[in-house]
Design a protein around this motif. Sequence first.
Motif, PDB file in Angstrom:
ATOM      1  N   SER A 190      -5.148   0.471  -3.492  1.00  0.00           N
ATOM      2  CA  SER A 190      -4.249   1.562  -3.117  1.00  0.00           C
ATOM      3  C   SER A 190      -4.249   2.664  -4.165  1.00  0.00           C
ATOM      4  CB  SER A 190      -2.829   1.027  -2.917  1.00  0.00           C
ATOM      5  OG  SER A 190      -2.794   0.064  -1.892  1.00  0.00           O
ATOM      6  N   ARG A 216       1.133   4.048  -3.005  1.00  0.00           N
ATOM      7  CA  ARG A 216       0.810   5.436  -2.666  1.00  0.00           C
ATOM      8  C   ARG A 216       1.982   6.362  -2.963  1.00  0.00           C
ATOM      9  NH1 ARG A 216      -1.503   5.265   3.318  1.00  0.00           N
ATOM     10  NH2 ARG A 216      -1.535   7.518   2.985  1.00  0.00           N
ATOM     11  N   ASP A 243       0.834  -1.207   0.000  1.00  0.00           N
ATOM     12  CA  ASP A 243       0.000   0.000   0.000  1.00  0.00           C
ATOM     13  C   ASP A 243       0.870   1.259   0.000  1.00  0.00           C
ATOM     14  OD1 ASP A 243      -2.678   1.317   0.358  1.00  0.00           O
ATOM     15  OD2 ASP A 243      -1.735   1.985   2.214  1.00  0.00           O
ATOM     16  N   ILE A 256      -4.448  -5.385  -3.942  1.00  0.00           N
ATOM     17  CA  ILE A 256      -3.885  -4.284  -3.156  1.00  0.00           C
ATOM     18  C   ILE A 256      -3.451  -3.137  -4.059  1.00  0.00           C
ATOM     19  CG2 ILE A 256      -2.084  -3.641  -1.509  1.00  0.00           C
ATOM     20  CD1 ILE A 256      -2.053  -6.472  -0.509  1.00  0.00           C
TER      21      ILE A 256
END
Length: 290
Positions: free
Chosen positions: A273, A186, A182, A269
């Motif tokens: 994310s 990001r 994550d 994920i």
Amino acid sequence: MAQFGKGYAKRSTPSYFMAIVGVSLVLFLLGLLGWIVINANRLGENFRENVEVQVYVRQNISPKDSAALVQFVSARPYVKSYEYITKEMARKQFVGTGNDDFMSVLDQNPLPASVDFRVKSEYANADSLNKVKADFSGNIAVDEVKYNKKLVTNLNDVIRKVSLILLVVTVGISIAVIILIDNTIRLAMFSNRFLIKTMQMVGATRWFIAKPMDRRAVINGAISGLIAIGGIIGIIFASEQWIPEIRALRDYTLLMAMFVVMVLLGIFISFISTHRSVLKYLKMKLDDLY
């Protein structure tokens, strides 16, 4: 909008590359742990399946009753493999372990014949083995049923402790993997925050902005999973070349399931994310992006 698409592709390539590398490394570590857990479980099953039960045959029993006992053992659902040990075979095994041959002082062989069998792994515990002994209680050909109780107890205690440790480590690393992936995604999206905001300012809708990035996140997640799988396969083959004995522990079904989970985890994920990051930057004011 076409200009934005070209600019977006050029700007985002480096950050996507780093995101793929980062996610691949994290998934590789998770897959490596999964492979260790699979091998540990298989090793535990192999140890359990080496638990042997001896069913001693009564003296002077008829060949018909002995054959019926062997047939009875072979039909039991808990038996993995079995062997009929004659009185002469028992004597040779006794002498083969370094003992003196008692036939030099005795007129007859006092050792009984037996049916020795190994149980399936799910039956290698005290409760199940007690039921196994009870299963032979009414058989007229059986004199006694024995197994190493201390070995079974110690073996299950060790396997239970190792399984608990691996479970705790797996849960902990899985949580860390999710957080690391994550954060990696990001961070990659952080370099595109101004592009996202610029597209919004010229009138692009959230769906228009998020769709290509979400699609790319799915592709990147799948690529990361496949790269990690390639690394795990390389480690497996290298390990098996170095230690050939571990080939016996290979479980294709569990390995394939683990590989599928790795790819799906990378996709899921990465998508979540990326989508969260896009929505976050769309909601932020321009001044807050600096």
